[in-house]
Enzyme design. Structure first.
Site, mmCIF file in Angstrom:
data_model
loop_
_atom_site.group_PDB
_atom_site.id
_atom_site.type_symbol
_atom_site.label_atom_id
_atom_site.label_comp_id
_atom_site.label_asym_id
_atom_site.label_seq_id
_atom_site.Cartn_x
_atom_site.Cartn_y
_atom_site.Cartn_z
ATOM 1 N N SER A 267 -1.216 18.828 32.014
ATOM 2 C CA SER A 267 -1.070 19.537 33.282
ATOM 3 C C SER A 267 -2.155 20.586 33.459
ATOM 4 O O SER A 267 -2.313 21.480 32.620
ATOM 5 C CB SER A 267 0.296 20.211 33.327
ATOM 6 O OG SER A 267 0.336 21.136 34.394
ATOM 7 N N ARG B 80 -5.872 -4.850 37.292
ATOM 8 C CA ARG B 80 -6.948 -3.964 36.866
ATOM 9 C C ARG B 80 -7.997 -4.642 35.990
ATOM 10 O O ARG B 80 -9.083 -4.090 35.790
ATOM 11 C CB ARG B 80 -6.368 -2.738 36.163
ATOM 12 C CG ARG B 80 -5.374 -1.963 37.008
ATOM 13 C CD ARG B 80 -5.924 -1.572 38.383
ATOM 14 N NE ARG B 80 -4.899 -0.860 39.165
ATOM 15 C CZ ARG B 80 -5.118 -0.368 40.376
ATOM 16 N NH1 ARG B 80 -6.288 -0.530 40.994
ATOM 17 N NH2 ARG B 80 -4.157 0.254 41.027
ATOM 18 N N ARG C 128 -0.452 4.816 40.410
ATOM 19 C CA ARG C 128 0.188 4.158 41.542
ATOM 20 C C ARG C 128 1.192 3.113 41.047
ATOM 21 O O ARG C 128 2.078 2.704 41.804
ATOM 22 C CB ARG C 128 -0.868 3.495 42.451
ATOM 23 C CG ARG C 128 -1.831 4.476 43.106
ATOM 24 C CD ARG C 128 -1.115 5.370 44.097
ATOM 25 N NE ARG C 128 -0.355 4.581 45.052
ATOM 26 C CZ ARG C 128 -0.859 3.976 46.111
ATOM 27 N NH1 ARG C 128 -2.132 4.117 46.389
ATOM 28 N NH2 ARG C 128 -0.114 3.274 46.926
#
Lengths: 227, 227, 227, 227
Positions: free
Chosen positions: A106, A180, A96
């Protein structure tokens, strides 16, 4: 102020400075640029001043971090590249943050590896483990039966480990750190923030000390040391 | 050029313009600002010119979208807010886009709702469904036994639905569109891109038509219409 | 919470809300989207809560602005487009802000208009005026003799007026406001910030009041009201 | 792929790699991180592949730069810090680029140095020179009489030299390059872009060659070589 820190880190080798976090995760500082010297460079070009002593540089960095409103650009010339392995639910929060660059393994192109976070000290861990194993069994079966990997991943929980690299400047890094490493952050994410702080302190010792004193302490209170 | 489109959309009401996507998802255009007129405003202030005719505005927008290298800022004064419900694996790709703002339903604070994507036309759908149901059963049990919601979500697969709002300017939106409506994009994400294009075309008809012609067609080739 | 403010502003007409700043400058709020309601929307989707009363929304916005570390995204769904006329030296500071979009009158394509800022209360104003007039005389002569406009502008001082449009979200706008309305900012820039605050307060009254109380007052001290 | 390029540059010393541009300007590559190897790192983590040969890395970078729509993030792990001295009118265009960081010599705090750009091959250069000298005479007189430096700068033309440092990733740098090395760019800005390309090619030879071939040539046409 010299680039000594950089030389030391390079000798140790990028990947070797990998710190374990959680049961199967890690964070590593792969590369970095500028360091404390870049912060001083950014500040001194504005004023066309020259550094008179190492102590003057320390005072400069501390006063810039204490200043309100802040002058963030001078901290953006120091840049780091991190290599992270963490549960998807931590990665989702991490990504974010926008003033930075991520590239992630991936699951459209790679087959998921059977590796998931197991918390400790909680009831029913065996049921949890059994379910996570079952999800990988099903994932592998669906892929074998013709589901695309990008579709079959729908059954894999957000506790599964992922990995990514993260390039971020020191200002944006401090923003992440203050959010965080905060007591209100999720415990699992916080472990990465605290580990990152310790690695960062080796390559930007002056800025890291100033951050702990001028930014972190007023947020967290006396009892909550960063380290 | 008038703001007619805006009035029409407002009369219809934001939430009502919700378009279903996949089995239980949707995309809605909640609010928007500027539209085609803002693009013209952005271009004309540079040249201090005035609009001579609607046709001149159409030509202006098309030539700006065709121009290489591009002048992207003039497209950034048009802004939209979207409301999206999609599987987590789609949301994860979506949130890699950075020149925009997301706010998402939090599974730290909210209890996950039993709602997950079921693809169609694939084998073993029943085993898939059974596993997704079992993951919610386990999630609820873990929460009941004292796991924090933020930890228990580790068992929920990325096929579970999430929802978020997305505020994005027209340039960044077109960047997303050209990547996610592309044949190479994941099919599930592509359905959101195609639905978004159709809603967008109602509020920025000139820019949307110019995009389809000048940006999309050269990328996708003749056979791949956007709509 | 309704969109009442928006209706009122639209009735007054965008361009009419132009406030004079300095001797020949102005700032106008041309368009806006979302307002206080968008901030509430951004916060409530995270928690999937619904608004119980207007007072609850006011408390929500205030507590979000007070929160440290901040959750800035919820303020980014409110977007504004401003139209500004100011001296180049003010514009240069303004355009250092990056989370926003500018389009400015181009002196590559347009001929500079004979319009420059004259400060008041300073000695030697007549010598200043004479020099600024002489610079326009020379500019016009150089252009007539075949200099490109983009080269001839080299003689025009940074006191010359320019104009631009600026699209910015409420979080980035508050960042600008806290830096440019600050006592340490250049006086001329500050006049734009104070005028912008007053216009902003009409369309986002709850957020503006919360900003004045929770962000501005701790920065500026009691004696320095924003208005 | 090794970090050989970096070592060589460091031996040469950052400031020494300063290239003169225009009559009194320059551009220097002060520091850099990652280089071509970082691009490969960014791409290979997605696919979890390993480099089989230097030739495979060259092919990878070229195919990523050719790809439409582009995957820009892999180019953002390579970062550079530039040191630039240029006329204010060039700096104003440069600082419209936003995905990067600038710190500039401040004329609020520093006294302007008598140094301005003089174009060549144009008529009336002596009148131009005389006016620029007069503007510095007036600037110094106003400052002596009590004008703040930040106000007195209003008389200094945009042909006056400024200096700044610029930290930018390779993707954003290529965006700047394709706009400012373009034939349609202002000639003076173009000289900085061409000089920057030549310095960049020394530290990221593979990406620079791929850029010249895959991005620049289709934009500029055969006759317009980059170097």
């Amino acid at each position: 102020m010299t680039d000594q820190g950089k030389t030391l880190t390079n000798e140790a080798g990028g990947r070797e400075r990998r710190v374990p976090v959680l049961d199967q995760g890690f964070i590593a500082l792969e590369d970095w640029m500028g360091g404390d010297a870049a912060v001083v460079r950014g500040a001194r070009i504005c004023y066309q001043s020259t550094s008179k002593s190492p102590e003057a540089d320390v005072r400069l960095i501390r006063s810039e971090l204490r200043r309100k409103p802040s002058v963030n650009t001078i901290f953006e010339h120091a840049v780091m590249r991190w290599y992270v392995r963490c549960p998807i639910f931590v990665a989702r929060q991490w990504m974010r943050h926008r003033i930075c660059t991520f590239n992630e393994k991936s699951l459209r192109y790679c087959t998921a590896e059977r590796s998931y976070y197991v918390p400790s000290g909680l009831p029913d861990i065996e049921a949890y483990r059994a379910h996570m194993e079952a999800s990988f069994d099903l994932y592998e079966r669906l892929v074998a039966e013709g589901w695309r990997k990008e579709q079959a991943r729908a059954v894999l929980g957000t506790g599964v480990y992922t990995e990514f690299i993260w390039t971020v400047n020191a200002w944006s890094f401090m923003n992440w750190l203050s959010k965080r490493a905060d007591k209100a952050a999720q415990w699992e994410h916080r472990q990465y923030a605290l580990a990152a702080f310790r690695l960062w302190r080796e390559v930007m010792p002056i800025t890291a000390a100033a951050f702990a004193e001028e930014v972190w302490r007023p947020l967290a209170g006396e009892g909550e040391a960063l380290v």
